[in-house]
Design a protein around this motif. Structure first.
Motif, mmCIF file in Angstrom:
data_model
loop_
_atom_site.group_PDB
_atom_site.id
_atom_site.type_symbol
_atom_site.label_atom_id
_atom_site.label_comp_id
_atom_site.label_asym_id
_atom_site.label_seq_id
_atom_site.Cartn_x
_atom_site.Cartn_y
_atom_site.Cartn_z
ATOM 1 N N GLN A 78 0.776 -1.390 -0.247
ATOM 2 C CA GLN A 78 -0.119 0.149 0.209
ATOM 3 C C GLN A 78 0.217 0.991 0.131
ATOM 4 O O GLN A 78 0.378 2.137 0.003
ATOM 5 N N GLN A 79 2.071 1.717 0.333
ATOM 6 C CA GLN A 79 2.939 2.613 0.340
ATOM 7 C C GLN A 79 3.495 2.748 -1.026
ATOM 8 O O GLN A 79 4.221 3.723 -1.219
ATOM 9 N N TRP A 80 2.778 1.912 -2.114
ATOM 10 C CA TRP A 80 3.467 2.256 -3.636
ATOM 11 C C TRP A 80 3.313 4.083 -3.687
ATOM 12 O O TRP A 80 3.925 4.510 -4.338
ATOM 13 N N GLN A 81 2.119 4.803 -3.401
ATOM 14 C CA GLN A 81 1.581 6.150 -4.239
ATOM 15 C C GLN A 81 3.250 6.582 -3.447
ATOM 16 O O GLN A 81 3.481 8.119 -3.714
ATOM 17 N N ASP A 82 3.746 6.599 -1.931
ATOM 18 C CA ASP A 82 4.595 7.393 -1.202
ATOM 19 C C ASP A 82 6.271 6.423 -1.576
ATOM 20 O O ASP A 82 7.572 7.402 -0.587
ATOM 21 N N GLU A 187 6.423 0.914 -20.764
ATOM 22 C CA GLU A 187 5.275 0.172 -21.175
ATOM 23 C C GLU A 187 3.685 0.798 -20.162
ATOM 24 O O GLU A 187 2.423 0.252 -21.044
ATOM 25 N N ALA A 188 4.269 0.535 -19.020
ATOM 26 C CA ALA A 188 3.665 0.506 -17.885
ATOM 27 C C ALA A 188 2.816 2.090 -18.014
ATOM 28 O O ALA A 188 1.322 2.000 -17.932
ATOM 29 N N ILE A 189 3.184 2.678 -18.975
ATOM 30 C CA ILE A 189 2.642 4.505 -19.368
ATOM 31 C C ILE A 189 1.910 4.154 -20.147
ATOM 32 O O ILE A 189 0.816 5.060 -19.536
ATOM 33 N N SER A 190 2.006 2.992 -21.054
ATOM 34 C CA SER A 190 1.452 3.263 -22.162
ATOM 35 C C SER A 190 0.181 2.697 -22.120
ATOM 36 O O SER A 190 -0.649 3.174 -22.196
ATOM 37 N N ALA A 191 0.454 1.865 -21.160
ATOM 38 C CA ALA A 191 -0.755 0.961 -20.702
ATOM 39 C C ALA A 191 -1.924 1.874 -20.430
ATOM 40 O O ALA A 191 -3.083 1.821 -20.385
ATOM 41 N N ILE A 214 -4.513 -4.148 -15.036
ATOM 42 C CA ILE A 214 -3.457 -3.019 -15.742
ATOM 43 C C ILE A 214 -2.624 -2.866 -14.500
ATOM 44 O O ILE A 214 -1.915 -2.531 -14.202
ATOM 45 N N GLY A 215 -3.454 -2.156 -13.623
ATOM 46 C CA GLY A 215 -3.712 -1.415 -12.672
ATOM 47 C C GLY A 215 -2.401 -1.867 -11.424
ATOM 48 O O GLY A 215 -1.281 -1.843 -10.632
ATOM 49 N N GLN A 216 -2.194 -3.419 -10.824
ATOM 50 C CA GLN A 216 -2.245 -4.458 -10.220
ATOM 51 C C GLN A 216 -0.595 -4.670 -11.628
ATOM 52 O O GLN A 216 0.165 -5.311 -10.574
ATOM 53 N N ALA A 217 -0.303 -4.650 -12.285
ATOM 54 C CA ALA A 217 0.073 -4.681 -13.218
ATOM 55 C C ALA A 217 1.325 -4.271 -12.983
ATOM 56 O O ALA A 217 2.652 -4.174 -12.374
ATOM 57 N N ALA A 218 1.037 -2.446 -12.837
ATOM 58 C CA ALA A 218 1.856 -1.262 -12.365
ATOM 59 C C ALA A 218 2.116 -1.341 -11.006
ATOM 60 O O ALA A 218 3.335 -1.403 -10.299
ATOM 61 N N ILE A 219 1.362 -1.591 -10.347
ATOM 62 C CA ILE A 219 1.466 -1.483 -8.585
ATOM 63 C C ILE A 219 2.667 -2.647 -8.336
ATOM 64 O O ILE A 219 3.864 -2.628 -7.619
ATOM 65 N N ARG A 220 2.637 -4.015 -8.884
ATOM 66 C CA ARG A 220 3.121 -4.672 -8.793
ATOM 67 C C ARG A 220 5.202 -4.417 -9.146
ATOM 68 O O ARG A 220 6.112 -4.556 -8.809
ATOM 69 N N ALA A 221 4.910 -3.609 -10.400
ATOM 70 C CA ALA A 221 6.359 -2.992 -10.887
ATOM 71 C C ALA A 221 6.649 -2.005 -9.919
ATOM 72 O O ALA A 221 8.087 -1.897 -9.644
ATOM 73 N N GLU A 240 7.992 9.315 -13.329
ATOM 74 C CA GLU A 240 6.492 9.082 -13.620
ATOM 75 C C GLU A 240 5.438 8.452 -14.125
ATOM 76 O O GLU A 240 4.191 8.431 -13.951
ATOM 77 N N MET A 241 6.736 7.053 -14.182
ATOM 78 C CA MET A 241 5.195 6.209 -13.701
ATOM 79 C C MET A 241 4.457 6.229 -12.727
ATOM 80 O O MET A 241 2.872 5.809 -12.447
ATOM 81 N N VAL A 242 4.927 6.241 -11.455
ATOM 82 C CA VAL A 242 4.317 6.018 -10.059
ATOM 83 C C VAL A 242 3.118 7.337 -10.704
ATOM 84 O O VAL A 242 1.763 7.210 -10.069
ATOM 85 N N SER A 243 2.755 8.584 -10.887
ATOM 86 C CA SER A 243 2.775 9.929 -11.227
ATOM 87 C C SER A 243 1.088 8.966 -11.988
ATOM 88 O O SER A 243 0.196 9.317 -11.377
ATOM 89 N N THR A 244 1.529 8.564 -13.276
ATOM 90 C CA THR A 244 0.886 7.773 -13.917
ATOM 91 C C THR A 244 0.016 7.099 -12.747
ATOM 92 O O THR A 244 -1.757 7.155 -13.231
ATOM 93 N N MET A 245 0.276 5.450 -12.413
ATOM 94 C CA MET A 245 -0.649 5.366 -11.625
ATOM 95 C C MET A 245 -1.201 5.653 -10.793
ATOM 96 O O MET A 245 -3.201 5.243 -10.690
#
Length: 268
Positions: A78-82, A187-191, A214-221, A240-245
């Motif tokens: 759950q800390q991925w945003q920080d 790839e994650a940003i594009s998806a 798509i969201g879980q794949a990005a969070i895992r990354a 930038e990927m985190v911000s997009t997520m």
């Protein structure tokens, strides 16, 4: 993550670890399972097994929350945003985790140990010697406690190395592929960007299904990213990927609210 990879257990743990839905009713879990053609009985059996394994707890009938064994890992997910606050400037030091004395016979503990190290970006430089750049914000003892909290052995030492003289130290930066990481960020940003454009044209069920995958794949990354300093990787693109997520997560939460609201399941 693909629909074929999503088991009932994985789906339940994914939903339980969400910052918006860490308290789940069995009816909502079954409703979510229907999106992936998972039978209600299969979802119930998976929830029961997760309870038995200590990964879920049930404070009241039909209600599930993260279990004792999953709480530390859930907090970590759950800390991925920080994540930006977890790193500091790198001065060239290294963190070294030593596992050679811990043994490899307990295969379950071996997997748990190596997952904990991977979640904090360590790579094995040689047998029993795991390393990463010392650019994490946490003090070393707190960092070691974090590792132990998600499954590393309590007796595993972690060292901060200021100077190293070893034949292979010059190859340590190459343990991570900066190019592969950068490709995965793009790839994650594009998806996520393409998905956000298409969500308005999907049904509520299709939108919920797509945003979870798509969201879980990005969070895992994000959670498994080694958080390399700019000297070793494209930190700017990672952020930038985190911000997009963050934006995608908000859209996903709304899609799931709409899905559950369209046909509110029974929670009995």
């Amino acid at each position: 993550m693909t629909p074929q990879d999503l088991t009932a257990k994985a789906l339940i743990l994914s939903l339980i670890s969400s910052t918006d839905t860490d308290r789940q009713m069995i009816g909502s879990l079954i409703h979510a399972g229907a999106l992936f053609d998972i039978e209600p009985a299969t979802m119930r059996v998976a929830a029961t097994r997760l309870l038995k394994d200590g990964l879920l707890e049930s404070p009241e009938r039909g209600v599930y929350v993260p279990g004792r064994k999953a709480q530390a890992l859930t907090r970590r997910v759950q800390q991925w945003q920080d994540v930006a606050s977890k790193v500091v400037a790198w001065n060239g030091d290294w963190l070294v985790a030593m596992t050679h004395h811990l043994g490899r016979r307990d295969r379950r503990q071996l997997r748990t140990r190596e997952r904990a190290l991977a979640l904090f970006g360590y790579q094995e430089a040689e047998a029993g010697l795991w390393v990463r750049p010392a650019n994490l914000a946490r003090a070393i003892e707190a960092h070691r406690e974090d590792l132990v909290g998600i499954g590393a052995d309590a007796t595993m030492p972690v060292l901060r190395v200021l100077e190293v003289s070893a034949p292979d130290i010059g190859g340590w930066p190459g343990l991570w592929s900066a190019q592969a990481l950068e490709t995965s960020y793009r790839e994650a940003i594009s998806a996520m960007t393409e998905s956000l454009k298409g969500l308005p044209g999907l049904t509520v069920a299709e939108a919920a299904r797509e945003t979870l995958l798509i969201g879980q794949a990005a969070i895992r990354a994000i959670n498994f990213d080694p958080l390399l300093p700019p000297q070793l990787g494209n930190q700017g693109l990672f952020l930038e990927m985190v911000s997009t997520m963050r934006a995608y997560n908000e859209a996903g939460i709304e899609c799931w609210r709409a899905y559950h609201g369209a046909n509110a399941p029974s929670d009995a």
